[in-house]
Design a protein around this motif. Structure first.
Motif, PDB file in Angstrom:
ATOM      1  N   ASP A 104       3.069  -6.673   6.341  1.00  0.00           N
ATOM      2  CA  ASP A 104       3.817  -7.163   7.491  1.00  0.00           C
ATOM      3  C   ASP A 104       4.682  -6.096   8.142  1.00  0.00           C
ATOM      4  O   ASP A 104       5.286  -6.323   9.180  1.00  0.00           O
ATOM      5  CB  ASP A 104       4.679  -8.369   7.106  1.00  0.00           C
ATOM      6  CG  ASP A 104       5.429  -8.162   5.808  1.00  0.00           C
ATOM      7  OD1 ASP A 104       6.109  -7.127   5.691  1.00  0.00           O
ATOM      8  OD2 ASP A 104       5.321  -9.013   4.919  1.00  0.00           O
ATOM      9  N   SER A 105       4.760  -4.900   7.539  1.00  0.00           N
ATOM     10  CA  SER A 105       5.487  -3.787   8.138  1.00  0.00           C
ATOM     11  C   SER A 105       4.939  -2.490   7.563  1.00  0.00           C
ATOM     12  O   SER A 105       4.241  -2.494   6.541  1.00  0.00           O
ATOM     13  CB  SER A 105       6.991  -3.898   7.885  1.00  0.00           C
ATOM     14  OG  SER A 105       7.266  -3.895   6.492  1.00  0.00           O
ATOM     15  N   ALA A 106       5.250  -1.387   8.234  1.00  0.00           N
ATOM     16  CA  ALA A 106       4.728  -0.096   7.785  1.00  0.00           C
ATOM     17  C   ALA A 106       5.740   0.995   8.096  1.00  0.00           C
ATOM     18  O   ALA A 106       6.555   0.868   9.028  1.00  0.00           O
ATOM     19  CB  ALA A 106       3.389   0.207   8.470  1.00  0.00           C
ATOM     20  N   GLY A 107       5.680   2.069   7.320  1.00  0.00           N
ATOM     21  CA  GLY A 107       6.604   3.170   7.564  1.00  0.00           C
ATOM     22  C   GLY A 107       6.172   4.447   6.872  1.00  0.00           C
ATOM     23  O   GLY A 107       5.372   4.426   5.929  1.00  0.00           O
ATOM     24  N   VAL A 108       6.700   5.568   7.355  1.00  0.00           N
ATOM     25  CA  VAL A 108       6.474   6.871   6.727  1.00  0.00           C
ATOM     26  C   VAL A 108       7.802   7.616   6.688  1.00  0.00           C
ATOM     27  O   VAL A 108       8.693   7.384   7.525  1.00  0.00           O
ATOM     28  CB  VAL A 108       5.414   7.719   7.475  1.00  0.00           C
ATOM     29  CG1 VAL A 108       4.052   7.076   7.393  1.00  0.00           C
ATOM     30  CG2 VAL A 108       5.822   7.960   8.921  1.00  0.00           C
TER      31      VAL A 108
ATOM     32  N   GLY B 140       0.809  -1.207   0.000  1.00  0.00           N
ATOM     33  CA  GLY B 140       0.000   0.000   0.000  1.00  0.00           C
ATOM     34  C   GLY B 140       0.840   1.254   0.000  1.00  0.00           C
ATOM     35  O   GLY B 140       1.855   1.347   0.705  1.00  0.00           O
ATOM     36  N   ILE B 141       0.422   2.264  -0.781  1.00  0.00           N
ATOM     37  CA  ILE B 141       1.150   3.530  -0.887  1.00  0.00           C
ATOM     38  C   ILE B 141       0.202   4.680  -0.575  1.00  0.00           C
ATOM     39  O   ILE B 141      -0.959   4.689  -1.014  1.00  0.00           O
ATOM     40  CB  ILE B 141       1.717   3.717  -2.308  1.00  0.00           C
ATOM     41  CG1 ILE B 141       2.914   2.797  -2.540  1.00  0.00           C
ATOM     42  CG2 ILE B 141       2.128   5.179  -2.562  1.00  0.00           C
ATOM     43  CD1 ILE B 141       3.433   2.834  -3.969  1.00  0.00           C
ATOM     44  N   VAL B 142       0.710   5.677   0.153  1.00  0.00           N
ATOM     45  CA  VAL B 142       0.009   6.942   0.303  1.00  0.00           C
ATOM     46  C   VAL B 142       1.071   8.036   0.392  1.00  0.00           C
ATOM     47  O   VAL B 142       2.160   7.817   0.937  1.00  0.00           O
ATOM     48  CB  VAL B 142      -0.914   6.943   1.547  1.00  0.00           C
ATOM     49  CG1 VAL B 142      -0.104   6.781   2.827  1.00  0.00           C
ATOM     50  CG2 VAL B 142      -1.768   8.205   1.604  1.00  0.00           C
TER      51      VAL B 142
ATOM     52  N   LEU C 136      -1.109  10.577   6.382  1.00  0.00           N
ATOM     53  CA  LEU C 136      -0.391   9.364   5.986  1.00  0.00           C
ATOM     54  C   LEU C 136      -0.778   8.186   6.869  1.00  0.00           C
ATOM     55  O   LEU C 136      -1.021   7.076   6.376  1.00  0.00           O
ATOM     56  CB  LEU C 136       1.116   9.602   6.066  1.00  0.00           C
ATOM     57  CG  LEU C 136       1.712  10.699   5.168  1.00  0.00           C
ATOM     58  CD1 LEU C 136       3.220  10.786   5.375  1.00  0.00           C
ATOM     59  CD2 LEU C 136       1.386  10.454   3.703  1.00  0.00           C
ATOM     60  N   VAL C 137      -0.840   8.410   8.169  1.00  0.00           N
ATOM     61  CA  VAL C 137      -1.163   7.318   9.087  1.00  0.00           C
ATOM     62  C   VAL C 137      -2.590   6.835   8.854  1.00  0.00           C
ATOM     63  O   VAL C 137      -2.853   5.625   8.799  1.00  0.00           O
ATOM     64  CB  VAL C 137      -0.973   7.774  10.549  1.00  0.00           C
ATOM     65  CG1 VAL C 137      -1.505   6.718  11.511  1.00  0.00           C
ATOM     66  CG2 VAL C 137       0.505   8.035  10.827  1.00  0.00           C
ATOM     67  N   ASP C 138      -3.527   7.774   8.704  1.00  0.00           N
ATOM     68  CA  ASP C 138      -4.912   7.381   8.437  1.00  0.00           C
ATOM     69  C   ASP C 138      -5.011   6.609   7.128  1.00  0.00           C
ATOM     70  O   ASP C 138      -5.724   5.594   7.039  1.00  0.00           O
ATOM     71  CB  ASP C 138      -5.802   8.629   8.377  1.00  0.00           C
ATOM     72  CG  ASP C 138      -7.257   8.287   8.069  1.00  0.00           C
ATOM     73  OD1 ASP C 138      -7.933   7.700   8.936  1.00  0.00           O
ATOM     74  OD2 ASP C 138      -7.716   8.572   6.937  1.00  0.00           O
TER      75      ASP C 138
ATOM     76  N   GLN D 251       5.063  18.651   5.984  1.00  0.00           N
ATOM     77  CA  GLN D 251       4.051  19.023   4.998  1.00  0.00           C
ATOM     78  C   GLN D 251       4.233  18.280   3.679  1.00  0.00           C
ATOM     79  O   GLN D 251       3.459  18.465   2.746  1.00  0.00           O
ATOM     80  CB  GLN D 251       4.096  20.538   4.760  1.00  0.00           C
ATOM     81  CG  GLN D 251       3.765  21.332   6.007  1.00  0.00           C
ATOM     82  CD  GLN D 251       3.800  22.834   5.772  1.00  0.00           C
ATOM     83  OE1 GLN D 251       4.271  23.314   4.732  1.00  0.00           O
ATOM     84  NE2 GLN D 251       3.301  23.593   6.736  1.00  0.00           N
ATOM     85  N   LEU D 252       5.232  17.433   3.613  1.00  0.00           N
ATOM     86  CA  LEU D 252       5.479  16.604   2.433  1.00  0.00           C
ATOM     87  C   LEU D 252       5.942  15.240   2.923  1.00  0.00           C
ATOM     88  O   LEU D 252       6.870  15.151   3.751  1.00  0.00           O
ATOM     89  CB  LEU D 252       6.568  17.232   1.557  1.00  0.00           C
ATOM     90  CG  LEU D 252       7.134  16.377   0.416  1.00  0.00           C
ATOM     91  CD1 LEU D 252       6.060  16.117  -0.646  1.00  0.00           C
ATOM     92  CD2 LEU D 252       8.354  17.059  -0.215  1.00  0.00           C
ATOM     93  N   GLY D 253       5.311  14.181   2.433  1.00  0.00           N
ATOM     94  CA  GLY D 253       5.727  12.871   2.899  1.00  0.00           C
ATOM     95  C   GLY D 253       5.093  11.727   2.138  1.00  0.00           C
ATOM     96  O   GLY D 253       4.167  11.909   1.345  1.00  0.00           O
ATOM     97  N   ILE D 254       5.634  10.535   2.396  1.00  0.00           N
ATOM     98  CA  ILE D 254       5.158   9.305   1.764  1.00  0.00           C
ATOM     99  C   ILE D 254       5.078   8.208   2.818  1.00  0.00           C
ATOM    100  O   ILE D 254       5.819   8.218   3.801  1.00  0.00           O
ATOM    101  CB  ILE D 254       6.072   8.855   0.609  1.00  0.00           C
ATOM    102  CG1 ILE D 254       7.552   8.838   1.045  1.00  0.00           C
ATOM    103  CG2 ILE D 254       5.864   9.720  -0.631  1.00  0.00           C
ATOM    104  CD1 ILE D 254       8.536   8.401  -0.031  1.00  0.00           C
ATOM    105  N   GLY D 255       4.149   7.270   2.631  1.00  0.00           N
ATOM    106  CA  GLY D 255       3.988   6.151   3.555  1.00  0.00           C
ATOM    107  C   GLY D 255       3.736   4.865   2.812  1.00  0.00           C
ATOM    108  O   GLY D 255       3.345   4.865   1.630  1.00  0.00           O
ATOM    109  N   HIS D 256       3.934   3.741   3.527  1.00  0.00           N
ATOM    110  CA  HIS D 256       3.850   2.451   2.847  1.00  0.00           C
ATOM    111  C   HIS D 256       3.538   1.340   3.838  1.00  0.00           C
ATOM    112  O   HIS D 256       3.999   1.344   4.972  1.00  0.00           O
ATOM    113  CB  HIS D 256       5.197   2.149   2.172  1.00  0.00           C
ATOM    114  CG  HIS D 256       5.189   0.988   1.230  1.00  0.00           C
ATOM    115  ND1 HIS D 256       5.492  -0.301   1.625  1.00  0.00           N
ATOM    116  CD2 HIS D 256       4.907   0.915  -0.091  1.00  0.00           C
ATOM    117  CE1 HIS D 256       5.406  -1.111   0.567  1.00  0.00           C
ATOM    118  NE2 HIS D 256       5.053  -0.397  -0.479  1.00  0.00           N
TER     119      HIS D 256
END
Length: 609
Positions: free
Chosen positions: A30-34, A3-5, A17-19, A66-71
């Motif tokens: 199996d893992s997550a990060g931002v 998953g990408i946001v 990002l967390v939501d 104010q700028l970021g990516i999550g997965h």
């Protein structure tokens, strides 16, 4: 994957990002990060396990930006470890998230090592981060660096990229894996699924194959695979936030099992309004369907079992030859193709990579016409097909498919009767009868749901078992396959399914008192044959669990347990009998304490080989 946001805004986007990652949990991970741009550095938080653990860590570290990516990651290259979790960062300058598989990652890894890069992970994604960094050193333009990097990649990808010294830019690219852009007011987003950004915007652009997007807070520019600036259509998503919430249910799988009467009713509505009309399958259907001389169904997993059921309907009702292929196998053999055969692809998400690639292969082999049966509008497979039938199951969050499967069956039944009508094999009287069968189907499914207390009692017995056998014949053999799949994927009980007549050709050797045998036994023309097969099981000490119809004349005895659906519903019986096996798997999993909605090692949207 999985998953990408990403977001660029004038507000703190960490909560966004967390939501978004929480709303992508259903896809399996199996893992997550931002990673966010925070002052003079890229700050990153990654955790093995659930998004909630990563969220706590981000809060503890007071992560803002104010700028970021999550997965959310579902492991492919490398184990489930924090160094392998996304985002991946190169030299503190470039951060990347990625879905898909880079097939030439080993070649690129050696090339980059020769340039002086070192690797901290086993992933193919870190190759992308270093490759973008390499090109960014030569041409300090983030969009151009990404464009050059993806030209050197072979495989499937959806990526999001940020750079330390580009606080007002977010770049994304897509090839083979779903990715969309969300449009806000003074802010923009990227995501692999619209559910991730619904709390922020409903205006979305679905990227096409080879697209690269350049996002600023107040603008979006998209360049296609030919390096031309293009305008992609803006869609207003009709997915509701309510459909992504549990409400009164304990699990999404439970919720979706109980949503099936409505999902079926919504999917059937257009058929009841128009009859079995060719236009149900799109504006080109009236020109294409009369030309067809055969059908080839291509699908994976649960959708493949829907296709196996459809084979019976299509050949018996329409009188048309029908072959059913596993997508991941079909594309790797020298397949024979008849241009007059309709290729039917079945995919809940419309993004299943194996199915998408199999469709491309079918067209390369000479197939001219394709029909997509899909639950997600504007997804990749429908866009690549001449004809489309959208099921109306609503968002399906649980990894184990339930309402998507039963609505796919309705779509395929509609195709079978429509083809029969086109070929003059279905009379007006028969059409009226089939419409009546559809009209009563949601009610019959509701009756099957009412059997839950009895099925739960069975499930408590199954929870102590390590193996199970499912049997069915004819139309109901694919339902046995589906029942075995459901049990194994969420309860981790090993289960197999066979046509009941095949017992004596090998599987009977497995039967003993420790092997529960589930039998799908509706009151149809094969009932007496099924009863004979059941006797073979009892003679070997096997314990039988029989899903029958009210008028099947079964009686319980020692070692024979029977649950009856209220009545036999004829040709649509597979839809009704799918319900009990779903409930059995759900309660067996609960009894064993497994994660029903997010079973281990599995993902909802399978966008890798």
């Amino acid at each position: 994957m999985c998953g990408i946001v990403g977001a660029i805004a004038k507000r703190d986007i960490v909560p966004v990002l967390v939501d978004g990652l929480k709303r992508l949990e259903y896809r399996g991970y199996d893992s997550a990060g931002v990673a966010v741009l925070d002052g003079d550095k890229i700050r990153r938080v990654r955790r093995v396990g659930r998004v909630a653990e990563m969220e706590q860590a981000a809060a503890a570290e007071q992560l803002h930006g104010q700028l970021g990516i999550g997965h959310t990651r579902w492991a492919t290259h490398g184990g489930v470890t924090e160094p392998n979790a996304h985002p991946h960062v190169s030299h503190g300058l470039i951060a990347v998230v990625h879905n898909g598989i880079i097939e030439n990652h080993e070649e690129q890894r050696e090339h980059l090592r020769g340039l002086g890069y070192t690797f901290e992970s086993q992933t193919d994604t870190e190759v992308i981060a270093h490759l973008v960094h390499h090109h960014y050193q030569n041409a300090p333009d983030l969009f151009e660096a990404v464009r050059r990097a993806v030209r050197e990649l072979t495989g499937a990808y959806a990526i999001g990229v940020i750079a330390l010294d580009r606080p007002d830019e977010l770049v994304c690219a897509r090839m083979g894996c779903p990715l969309l852009i969300g449009l806000g007011e003074g802010e923009n987003f990227i995501a692999s699924d619209v559910s991730a950004i619904l709390s922020a915007t409903r205006k979305v652009i679905f990227l096409e194959e080879g697209d690269i997007g350049h996002l600023r807070r107040d603008s979006v520019v998209i360049v296609d695979k030919h390096d031309a600036v293009v305008e992609r259509e803006v869609h207003l998503s009709d997915v509701s936030l309510a459909s992504l919430e549990l409400g009164p249910y304990s699990h999404f799988m439970q919720k979706e099992i109980y949503e099936q009467p409505k999902a079926l009713s919504d999917t059937i509505e257009a058929v009841l309004d128009a009859g079995f009309a060719m236009q149900l399958f799109g504006e080109n259907a009236e020109a294409l369907l009369p030309k067809l001389t055969g059908v080839k169904i291509i699908a994976c997993g649960t959708s493949y079992y829907a296709g196996l059921t459809a084979k019976y309907w299509i050949e018996s009702i329409a009188g048309v030859q029908c072959d059913v292929e596993i997508a991941s196998e079909y594309r790797y053999r020298n397949a024979w193709a008849d241009p007059q055969h309709l290729v039917v692809t079945i995919s809940q998400s419309g993004e299943t990579l194996d199915t998408m690639e199999a469709l491309k292969y079918a067209k390369e082999r000479g197939h001219q016409y394709a029909l997509s049966i899909c639950n997600v509008r504007e997804s990749a497979i429908p866009r690549a097909s001449e004809l489309v039938f959208y099921t109306r199951a609503g968002a399906e969050i649980g990894v184990a498919s339930t309402k998507a499967f039963t609505t796919q069956l309705v779509a395929l039944f509609t195709l079978a009767v429509t083809l029969g009508k086109v070929r003059g094999r279905v009379s007006a009287e028969q059409e009226a009868g089939y419409l009546d069968d559809l009209r009563h189907l949601p009610g019959s499914v509701q009756h099957a749901l009412n059997l839950e207390p009895q099925i739960k009692a069975w499930a408590d017995k199954f929870a102590a078992k390590d193996h199970a056998l499912f049997l069915g014949r004819g139309l109901h053999y694919p339902i046995a396959l589906e029942g075995a799949l459901k049990l194994k994927e969420i309860s981790y009980i090993h289960a197999e399914a066979y046509p009941a007549g095949e017992l004596k050709h090998g599987p009977l050797a497995l039967v003993d008192s420790a092997m529960p045998v589930v039998v799908i036994a509706p009151n149809d023309s094969l009932l007496e044959k099924v009863k004979s097969n059941m006797q073979e099981v009892r003679a070997r000490g096997g314990e039988l669990f029989v899903f029958a119809d009210a008028d099947s004349h079964f009686s319980e005895s020692e070692g024979v347990h029977v649950i009856r659906t209220p009545r036999h519903v004829g040709v649509l019986s597979p839809v009704v009998h799918a319900i009990p096996v779903q409930i059995l798997a759900y309660h067996a999993a609960l009894a064993r304490g497994t994660d029903v909605d997010k079973p281990r090692n599995l993902a909802k949207s399978v966008t890798v080989e």
